[in-house]
Design an enzyme around this catalytic site. Structure first.
Site, PDB file in Angstrom:
ATOM      1  N   THR A   1       1.040  -2.102   6.223  1.00 50.80           N
ATOM      2  CA  THR A   1       1.159  -2.570   4.851  1.00 50.80           C
ATOM      3  C   THR A   1       1.630  -4.022   4.889  1.00 50.80           C
ATOM      4  OG1 THR A   1       2.230  -2.185   2.700  1.00 50.80           O
ATOM      5  CG2 THR A   1       3.517  -1.634   4.648  1.00 50.80           C
TER       6      THR A   1
ATOM      7  N   ARG B   1     -13.084  -8.838  -2.260  1.00 48.22           N
ATOM      8  CA  ARG B   1     -12.213  -8.956  -1.085  1.00 48.22           C
ATOM      9  C   ARG B   1     -11.872  -7.563  -0.529  1.00 48.22           C
ATOM     10  NH1 ARG B   1      -6.518  -7.161  -0.230  1.00 48.22           N
ATOM     11  NH2 ARG B   1      -5.508  -8.671   1.130  1.00 48.22           N
ATOM     12  N   VAL B   2     -11.988  -7.414   0.765  1.00 50.41           N
ATOM     13  CA  VAL B   2     -11.556  -6.186   1.445  1.00 50.41           C
ATOM     14  C   VAL B   2     -10.597  -6.594   2.542  1.00 50.41           C
ATOM     15  CG1 VAL B   2     -12.282  -4.244   2.882  1.00 50.41           C
ATOM     16  CG2 VAL B   2     -13.734  -4.982   0.993  1.00 50.41           C
TER      17      VAL B   2
ATOM     18  N   THR C   1       0.837  -1.200   0.000  1.00 46.88           N
ATOM     19  CA  THR C   1       0.000   0.000   0.000  1.00 46.88           C
ATOM     20  C   THR C   1       0.865   1.241   0.000  1.00 46.88           C
ATOM     21  OG1 THR C   1       0.071   0.112   2.368  1.00 46.88           O
ATOM     22  CG2 THR C   1      -1.722  -1.147   1.423  1.00 46.88           C
TER      23      THR C   1
ATOM     24  N   GLY D   1      -2.779  -7.930   4.308  1.00 42.36           N
ATOM     25  CA  GLY D   1      -3.914  -7.316   4.986  1.00 42.36           C
ATOM     26  C   GLY D   1      -4.965  -8.305   5.434  1.00 42.36           C
TER      27      GLY D   1
HETATM   28  N1  GLY Z   1      -2.442  -4.435   2.937  1.00 46.10           N
HETATM   29  C1  GLY Z   1      -3.012  -4.377   1.653  1.00 46.10           C
HETATM   30  C2  GLY Z   1      -3.835  -5.536   1.305  1.00 46.10           C
HETATM   31  O1  GLY Z   1      -3.583  -6.641   1.777  1.00 46.10           O
HETATM   32  O2  GLY Z   1      -4.752  -5.352   0.534  1.00 46.10           O
END
Ligand code: GLY
Length: 326
Positions: A235, A212-213, A184, A238
């Site tokens: 970062t 996906r989030v 990120t 996630g």
């Molecule tokens: N940290 C970013 C993701 O996994 O989308």
């Protein structure tokens, strides 16, 4: 944007190391009194420079963090943020972002945003123009369009080619199994007067399952800011870090008096204690106190975090000393 040579990043270990690096003067950069920016990865340098420029020209700290992140979202060569970010498994670029004001304790975030290259700006408008905090998918797109954002194709020839290569590989891996490709832009700023802002923007994992989030757009996970304690951003993987509310964890430690570096180290240690297998993965965090002290940590030696600090007109590229050897 040209990738920076890893060796040009100064390795930091502990609070003293993080505070030591003096940095290089940035020509033309405004020297805003006491302001400090810290951002993830090699693109943290141009993000910080843009933020400092905005602040030095009289913009707010919120403007500075938003525009600093916009600079990376606009760059087609950054494959994990904004325009040019690698798409999901169906070839659609889905963007996530969030931003938080440490004074008002208000955040705005946007998930699974299609066709709009600056999700951090949409997130800011959700925070400032609505009573909501998080918007997702089609509704988020309609909101962005109503705010005057122009829809566009976010695939570049390069990202389309990468997706086609993955798609046409009969042995390609999917997230029903595994795949790692995520970085990120996390950006934290203080104005030198005790105010902090945190922001985070990403296209997420390449080839992710649509919808996906992960941590980046979720307040407390990808970003968090509170003027009484500090700001943090995360970062890396996630999907895992979401389970640790990493940024709120770090700011919580800072609220109890921890230096940002100690707070970042504690986050890595807590993750490793509760899920030992994470010591082999990519997990990285940055933190900033309202007074301008910085911290950063990464889990293992295979995936150190490159990050950048801007302070007093000087830009310093840094690299974490990882918590674990793997
Ligand atoms: N940290 C970013 C993701 O996994 O989308």
């Amino acid at each position: 944007m040209e990738p920076l040579d890893r060796r040009s990043f100064i390795v930091t270990a502990g609070a003293a190391g993080a505070a030591l690096a003096a940095g290089s003067p940035v020509s033309g950069a405004a020297q805003s009194n006491g302001a400090v920016f810290i951002s993830t990865w090699q693109w943290g340098i141009p993000a910080n420079a843009r933020g400092a420029e905005i602040l030095g020209a009289g913009g707010s700290l919120m403007d500075a963090v938003e525009k600093g992140i916009n600079a990376i979202e606009d760059d087609p060569n950054v494959e994990t943020v904004g325009y040019g970010g690698l798409p999901n498994a169906q070839g659609e670029v889905e963007l996530d972002a969030g931003i938080m004001n440490g004074t008002t304790h208000r955040a705005g975030s946007v998930c699974n945003l299609h066709k709009i290259k600056n999700p951090i700006s949409v997130a800011r408008l959700i925070m400032e123009k609505t009573r909501h905090t998080t918007m997702a998918g089609e509704g988020a797109l309609q909101f962005a369009l109503s705010m005057g954002f122009e829809p566009m194709q976010l695939l570049t020839p390069k990202s389309l080619e990468a997706w086609l290569k993955w798609k046409n590989d009969p042995n390609h891996k999917t997230f029903w199994i595994d795949k790692d490709h995520h970085d990120t832009i996390g950006m934290l700023g203080t104005d030198g007067k005790g105010h902090v802002v945190a922001g985070c923007s990403t296209s997420g994992l390449a080839w992710k399952i649509p919808g996906r989030v992960a941590d980046s757009p979720l307040v407390g996970c990808g970003y968090y800011a509170d003027d009484s304690a500090g700001a943090a951003s995360a970062t890396g993987n996630g999907d895992v870090m979401t389970n640790y509310c990493t940024s709120a964890f770090i700011v919580g430690r800072m609220a109890e008096g921890a230096h940002p570096q100690d707070a970042c180290d504690q986050a890595m240690r807590f993750m490793a204690k509760t899920a030992p297998d994470v010591t082999g993965g990519e997990y990285c965090v940055i933190a900033l106190s309202p007074a301008g002290e910085t911290g950063a940590a990464s889990m293992n030696a295979a995936q150190p975090l490159q990050y950048a600090v801007w302070r007093g007109g000087r830009a310093t590229p840094l690299q974490t000393a990882p918590a674990y050897r793997r």
